[in-house]
Design a protein around this motif. Structure first.
Motif, mmCIF file in Angstrom:
data_model
loop_
_atom_site.group_PDB
_atom_site.id
_atom_site.type_symbol
_atom_site.label_atom_id
_atom_site.label_comp_id
_atom_site.label_asym_id
_atom_site.label_seq_id
_atom_site.Cartn_x
_atom_site.Cartn_y
_atom_site.Cartn_z
ATOM 1 N N TYR A 127 0.825 -1.212 0.000
ATOM 2 C CA TYR A 127 0.000 0.000 0.000
ATOM 3 C C TYR A 127 0.858 1.260 0.000
ATOM 4 O O TYR A 127 0.462 2.290 -0.562
ATOM 5 C CB TYR A 127 -0.953 -0.003 1.194
ATOM 6 N N SER A 128 2.042 1.192 0.590
ATOM 7 C CA SER A 128 2.944 2.347 0.555
ATOM 8 C C SER A 128 3.309 2.689 -0.881
ATOM 9 O O SER A 128 3.333 3.870 -1.273
ATOM 10 C CB SER A 128 4.215 2.051 1.358
ATOM 11 N N LYS A 129 3.584 1.674 -1.673
ATOM 12 C CA LYS A 129 3.919 1.909 -3.076
ATOM 13 C C LYS A 129 2.719 2.459 -3.839
ATOM 14 O O LYS A 129 2.869 3.308 -4.720
ATOM 15 C CB LYS A 129 4.416 0.621 -3.711
ATOM 16 N N LYS A 130 1.517 1.980 -3.500
ATOM 17 C CA LYS A 130 0.307 2.495 -4.142
ATOM 18 C C LYS A 130 0.144 3.991 -3.861
ATOM 19 O O LYS A 130 -0.199 4.789 -4.744
ATOM 20 C CB LYS A 130 -0.920 1.740 -3.633
ATOM 21 N N ILE A 131 0.374 4.370 -2.605
ATOM 22 C CA ILE A 131 0.224 5.770 -2.228
ATOM 23 C C ILE A 131 1.303 6.632 -2.880
ATOM 24 O O ILE A 131 1.033 7.739 -3.369
ATOM 25 C CB ILE A 131 0.259 5.923 -0.695
ATOM 26 N N ASP A 132 2.554 6.143 -2.902
ATOM 27 C CA ASP A 132 3.635 6.893 -3.547
ATOM 28 C C ASP A 132 3.344 7.118 -5.024
ATOM 29 O O ASP A 132 3.582 8.208 -5.562
ATOM 30 C CB ASP A 132 4.961 6.142 -3.395
ATOM 31 N N ALA A 133 2.834 6.085 -5.701
ATOM 32 C CA ALA A 133 2.497 6.245 -7.117
ATOM 33 C C ALA A 133 1.369 7.245 -7.303
ATOM 34 O O ALA A 133 1.365 8.035 -8.256
ATOM 35 C CB ALA A 133 2.116 4.893 -7.714
ATOM 36 N N TYR A 134 0.404 7.243 -6.403
ATOM 37 C CA TYR A 134 -0.700 8.210 -6.454
ATOM 38 C C TYR A 134 -0.155 9.640 -6.316
ATOM 39 O O TYR A 134 -0.608 10.570 -7.002
ATOM 40 C CB TYR A 134 -1.685 7.906 -5.329
ATOM 41 N N ARG A 135 0.850 9.816 -5.480
ATOM 42 C CA ARG A 135 1.381 11.152 -5.212
ATOM 43 C C ARG A 135 2.261 11.646 -6.355
ATOM 44 O O ARG A 135 2.248 12.844 -6.658
ATOM 45 C CB ARG A 135 2.205 11.113 -3.915
ATOM 46 N N THR A 136 2.989 10.735 -7.044
ATOM 47 C CA THR A 136 4.037 11.192 -7.968
ATOM 48 C C THR A 136 3.818 10.824 -9.425
ATOM 49 O O THR A 136 4.481 11.385 -10.300
ATOM 50 C CB THR A 136 5.393 10.604 -7.531
ATOM 51 N N GLN A 138 1.339 9.808 -13.008
ATOM 52 C CA GLN A 138 0.123 10.147 -13.711
ATOM 53 C C GLN A 138 -0.255 9.020 -14.672
ATOM 54 O O GLN A 138 0.612 8.294 -15.166
ATOM 55 C CB GLN A 138 0.293 11.446 -14.515
ATOM 56 N N THR A 139 -1.544 8.882 -14.959
ATOM 57 C CA THR A 139 -1.984 7.961 -16.002
ATOM 58 C C THR A 139 -1.904 8.655 -17.354
ATOM 59 O O THR A 139 -1.608 9.857 -17.449
ATOM 60 C CB THR A 139 -3.433 7.514 -15.745
ATOM 61 N N LYS A 140 -2.173 7.917 -18.422
ATOM 62 C CA LYS A 140 -2.146 8.499 -19.762
ATOM 63 C C LYS A 140 -3.182 9.592 -19.925
ATOM 64 O O LYS A 140 -3.039 10.465 -20.793
ATOM 65 C CB LYS A 140 -2.371 7.399 -20.801
ATOM 66 N N THR A 141 -4.244 9.559 -19.126
ATOM 67 C CA THR A 141 -5.282 10.580 -19.215
ATOM 68 C C THR A 141 -5.005 11.773 -18.296
ATOM 69 O O THR A 141 -5.825 12.687 -18.191
ATOM 70 C CB THR A 141 -6.649 9.977 -18.850
ATOM 71 N N GLY A 142 -3.863 11.732 -17.615
ATOM 72 C CA GLY A 142 -3.497 12.857 -16.770
ATOM 73 C C GLY A 142 -4.012 12.791 -15.358
ATOM 74 O O GLY A 142 -3.840 13.756 -14.590
ATOM 75 N N ARG A 143 -4.609 11.694 -14.959
ATOM 76 C CA ARG A 143 -5.117 11.545 -13.605
ATOM 77 C C ARG A 143 -4.036 10.923 -12.715
ATOM 78 O O ARG A 143 -3.144 10.207 -13.191
ATOM 79 C CB ARG A 143 -6.355 10.641 -13.585
ATOM 80 N N PRO A 144 -4.106 11.156 -11.395
ATOM 81 C CA PRO A 144 -3.136 10.511 -10.500
ATOM 82 C C PRO A 144 -3.267 8.981 -10.583
ATOM 83 O O PRO A 144 -4.376 8.442 -10.616
ATOM 84 C CB PRO A 144 -3.544 11.015 -9.117
ATOM 85 N N LYS A 145 -2.162 8.310 -10.627
ATOM 86 C CA LYS A 145 -2.182 6.845 -10.667
ATOM 87 C C LYS A 145 -2.810 6.305 -9.374
ATOM 88 O O LYS A 145 -2.600 6.850 -8.287
ATOM 89 C CB LYS A 145 -0.766 6.311 -10.839
ATOM 90 N N ASN A 146 -3.586 5.251 -9.514
ATOM 91 C CA ASN A 146 -4.262 4.593 -8.380
ATOM 92 C C ASN A 146 -5.305 5.489 -7.719
ATOM 93 O O ASN A 146 -5.742 5.228 -6.589
ATOM 94 C CB ASN A 146 -3.256 4.135 -7.311
ATOM 95 N N GLU A 147 -5.748 6.533 -8.409
ATOM 96 C CA GLU A 147 -6.694 7.465 -7.813
ATOM 97 C C GLU A 147 -8.015 6.794 -7.429
ATOM 98 O O GLU A 147 -8.614 7.115 -6.403
ATOM 99 C CB GLU A 147 -6.977 8.620 -8.777
ATOM 100 N N ALA A 148 -8.463 5.841 -8.284
ATOM 101 C CA ALA A 148 -9.753 5.201 -8.032
ATOM 102 C C ALA A 148 -9.805 4.547 -6.659
ATOM 103 O O ALA A 148 -10.858 4.493 -6.027
ATOM 104 C CB ALA A 148 -10.057 4.167 -9.119
ATOM 105 N N LEU A 149 -8.639 4.073 -6.167
ATOM 106 C CA LEU A 149 -8.594 3.463 -4.841
ATOM 107 C C LEU A 149 -8.143 4.455 -3.776
ATOM 108 O O LEU A 149 -8.843 4.674 -2.780
ATOM 109 C CB LEU A 149 -7.666 2.257 -4.843
ATOM 110 N N ILE A 150 -6.992 5.065 -3.962
ATOM 111 C CA ILE A 150 -6.377 5.863 -2.897
ATOM 112 C C ILE A 150 -7.236 7.063 -2.517
ATOM 113 O O ILE A 150 -7.385 7.401 -1.334
ATOM 114 C CB ILE A 150 -4.966 6.330 -3.321
ATOM 115 N N ALA A 151 -7.867 7.709 -3.489
ATOM 116 C CA ALA A 151 -8.705 8.869 -3.180
ATOM 117 C C ALA A 151 -9.953 8.472 -2.407
ATOM 118 O O ALA A 151 -10.593 9.331 -1.791
ATOM 119 C CB ALA A 151 -9.084 9.602 -4.468
#
Length: 820
Positions: A127-136, A138-151
């Protein structure tokens, strides 16, 4: 105008559904996640997670070498807004070994839920890696990675024992108080749990209930003791309070009418050796009673514990013997009064599941039920039977959420897909004083008791037609319930969450209460059923009522259906019982006053589908013809690594088209009942898509008069898509259906269409199609290739019309119509 007699056999058809390719879409987390300040949200979650992981490392390091068993790991508890409940599934990750184990129930109006996962040590940083990816990232559409879960995550903590407790919070045992815990074990870890419990000297009950992903056992200890098990194993998925209180209402009078007993005994015709049986799971029975002995050979009596004996006891006020009399004869007063021979078309079997004195130790009632049922089956393995149980519990009810007991009933009735069983159970009774002023509001507020949450059982509530009081001692008293309305003690599912089944399914006579306008109301003999008394050396008859009597009447009706049609599936017998039910005029009055679907659902959850009738269950008339279909479909298939829906069955019906067109604008009625059994997968994990309780669900849809078959297929696929998005009943909306979108709850669906005969003439096809369940959502359990069988009961009724619908259908069928 007099209605034609019911003297025609129903049309019984074996199969006939044409399988067609069918696909419903794959589902994902839908909707936008909550708006978050990305950096701040990530920082908050990272800090909370770091604190939790630090605590987890200390816990794992403190494992006791002489106690611990299984791989090291820990539990995390996530907090998620209640509106984002669908996100709990995404917390789980099978490749990482992370399993969602518990989503405790929440009170109405709470704004957040908690979800607990087990994390193996190897996935410490998942989960730490999931959160780090969300923070740093982006997806191809410009959204934060893992946003659907972490947000969608509000917070995270290291879980404690209380995090695994999924019953209502007020049931949680007091600190330092030893209690019996219902322990739900992760798949494949029962042996290691028993080892750890043994090393900690934790008393365990021998019985365990097995479900597809869980074993359930009972353990005795304090919170601290259970915490040591959690710290030293990876076995526990969730915890509940052991529920061990049976509820039976036994306030009975004692009418003296013994002079008729010998006359009835002389007119009895004993069952045939190949006859089916009603198997009562209760307090035993007094076989010596002259009205019971002809149907209850000594070999048909058993006990869960052989040391109890098989006879009835004073402690339970002879409840099992009272049940026996109603199961065999119905209201015994009517049987005593009738003339001529009285045939008993089925045997009686009894299994004593209540001890002769006092309550049971807190055993798993699901295990008691299973052991007791198999004892009867071992004695007569080829005999057809209907099981009947009026023992219920009010402990741990949660708005329809399955209990281990109700899930065991579903498991036993499903029978692994091979040995299906029919079971009739009581909805349960109100407790304490019954006040006339509280009727029927209190009935709507006090929910049906466990195990009435079971999907596959026929759950019986009580109504009453008994309102006449002739005893002069009660001349100034009045009946509480009006004729044809709900019995004053019958529980309902009015407070259940919308996704759970309607309970009761049907209602039978359960007697009434009387009141003097001042004191609490009570049973009086005039308003009860007559039955057999457990001490025949004292007297032969007693009065009886409530949902216990109603359940016995339900078993009586089902046994009569089996006796008449012994090859029918249990699903079909249940379907015929419900299909034959009608609402009384009093009940119809309440439905007519229901101005919205929500109000109509409230009435359905009070009365079910009404009062069944054995003649409607078995016989058609010239103006009221019934077809009964037993069929199978394969709901799912595997393509590459994905499980998809496979096919629907299309039933082309032998419609009396010309005769209906001749009737033109005359009013007619079409009733359809779809009955099937599900395989349960209990465990409190939020009841989201991936953790559905039911293995699969089926729906029916009827071709409309202006649709061609291709348009009909398209509509079904759209309805299935809507169901996947949570719109239960999407196939049933509008179009003159009485219940429409509210009919699709549980595993039996019944509804009535009313309209013109001309419009009905073109409604000549029914589609039966699957919607998702855990067979589809959990491919690792390898159930996706299982077949789903079902019973489809269809009736056309043209009351008042001078037309022979029955013969018209008969002429269209190219099969032999059963005689009799």
């Amino acid at each position: 105008m007099a209605r034609p007699p019911r003297n025609r056999s129903h049309f019984f058809l074996d199969g006939g559904g044409q399988a067609e390719p069918y696909t419903s879409p794959r589902t994902v987390i839908s909707g936008l996640p909550p708006a978050r300040a990305r950096a701040q949200h990530a920082a908050k979650l990272s800090q909370s997670l770091a604190t939790a992981i630090a605590g987890a490392q200390q816990t794992m390091a403190a494992r006791e070498p002489g106690i611990a068993e299984g791989d090291r790991g820990f539990y995390l508890q996530f907090e998620i807004p209640a509106a984002e409940r669908g996100a709990v599934d995404a917390l789980e990750n099978k490749p990482a070994g992370i399993e969602l184990v518990a989503v405790p129930q929440i009170a109405a109006g709470e704004e957040s839920i908690t979800a607990t996962v087990f994390v193996p040590e190897r996935s410490l940083e998942f989960y730490s890696k999931k959160i780090d990816a969300y923070r740093t990232e982006q997806t191809k559409t410009g959204r934060p990675k893992n946003e659907a879960l972490i947000a969608r995550i509000e917070d995270v903590h290291l879980a404690a024992v209380r995090s695994l407790f999924t019953d209502a919070s007020e049931l949680y045992p007091q600190p330092n108080a030893a209690a019996w815990w219902e322990v739900w074990i992760r798949d494949g870890r029962l042996a290691s749990f028993r080892i750890v419990a043994g090393r900690l000297n934790i008393p365990l009950k021998d019985h365990a209930i097995r479900f597809p992903e869980r074993d359930v056992v009972l353990a005795h200890g304090t919170e601290a003791t259970i915490a040591r098990v959690v710290s030293n194993s990876n076995a526990i998925a969730e915890l509940r309070l052991a529920k061990d209180t049976p509820s039976i209402f036994l306030e009975m009078g004692a009418p003296e009418q013994v002079e008729w007993a010998e006359d009835l005994v002389g007119r009895l015709v004993a069952p045939d050796m190949l006859a089916p049986a009603i198997c009562l799971l209760d307090s035993g029975a007094t076989r010596e009673h002259p009205l019971i002995a002809p149907a209850l050979p000594a070999g048909n009596q058993h006990a869960y514990d052989d040391n109890w004996g098989v006879g009835d006891s004073q402690f339970w006020n002879g409840h099992g013997t009272s049940m026996s009399g109603v199961a065999l004869y119905g209201d015994l007063q009517q049987t005593l009064a009738q003339q001529g021979a009285v045939e008993l078309p089925y045997w009686l079997e009894t299994v004593k599941i209540l001890p002769p004195n006092g309550g049971n130790d807190p055993l798993l009632y699901g295990a008691i039920t299973e052991t007791s049922m198999t004892k009867a089956e071992a004695n007569a393995p080829l005999r057809k039977r209907v099981f009947c149980m009026a023992v219920t519990s009010e402990i741990g009810l949660a708005r329809g959420r399955p209990s281990s007991w109700s899930a065991a009933v579903d498991q036993l009735t499903y029978g692994g897909g091979a040995l299906r069983r029919l079971m009739v159970i009581a909805a349960g009774n109100l407790r304490g004083d019954i006040h006339a002023a509280e009727y029927p509001d209190r009935n709507d507020l006090e929910e049906a008791e466990s195990p009435a949450q079971a999907w596959n059982a026929l759950v019986v509530g009580a109504y009453t037609d008994k309102i006449n009081i002739v005893d002069p001692a009660f001349g100034d008293w009045a009946a509480v319930a009006p004729a044809g309305d709900l019995s004053p003690v019958s529980r309902t599912s009015g407070t259940w969450d919308r996704q759970w089944p309607v309970r009761p399914d049907v209602v039978f006579e359960g007697g009434n209460f009387a009141h003097d306008g001042v004191n609490p109301s009570s049973h009086i003999d005039d308003l009860q059923l007559l039955t057999t008394y457990y001490r025949p050396n004292v007297r032969l008859f007693d009065t009886f009522g409530d949902t216990s009597a109603a359940a016995a009447l339900g078993a009586n009706l089902c046994a009569n259906i089996i006796a008449a049609r012994p090859t029918l599936w249990p699903e079909t017998v249940r379907g015929l019982a419900i299909h034959s039910a009608e609402w009384t005029p009093a009940m119809k009055g309440h439905f007519d006053g229901a101005g919205t679907q929500a109000m109509k659902m409230a009435m359905l959850r009070r009365y079910g589908w009404g009062v069944p009738d054995i003649s409607r269950a078995l016989r058609s008339a010239t103006d009221d013809a019934t077809l009964v279909v037993e069929d199978v479909l394969l709901p799912f298939k595997k393509e590459d690594s994905r499980i998809k829906t496979r096919s629907m069955n299309l039933h082309a019906l032998p419609w009396p088209r010309d005769e209906l067109l001749d009737l033109g604008a005359a009013d007619v009625e079409l009733r359809i009942t779809l009955s099937y059994f599900i395989e349960p997968n209990p465990g409190e994990r939020g009841w989201t898509r991936r953790h559905r309780y039911s293995s699969h669900s089926l729906r029916f849809a009827v071709k409309r008069s202006l649709e061609d078959l291709q348009q009909f297929r398209t509509r079904i696929n759209r309805a299935a898509e809507a169901e996947e998005e949570g719109q239960i009943g999407a196939a049933a909306g509008g179009d003159n259906w009485f219940l429409g979108m509210i009919r699709d709850r549980g595993s039996v669906h019944s509804d009535i269409w009313r309209g013109s005969a001309a419009a009905l003439a073109e409604r000549d096809a029914i589609g039966v199609f699957p919607v998702s369940g855990w067979w589809k959502e959990k491919p690792g359990l390898q159930r996706w290739d299982r077949a789903a069988r079902y019973a489809l009961v269809v009736s056309i009724r043209a009351p008042g019309a001078d037309i022979d619908i029955y013969t018209a259908i008969e002429n269209k069928l190219e099969v032999e119509i059963p005689a009799g």
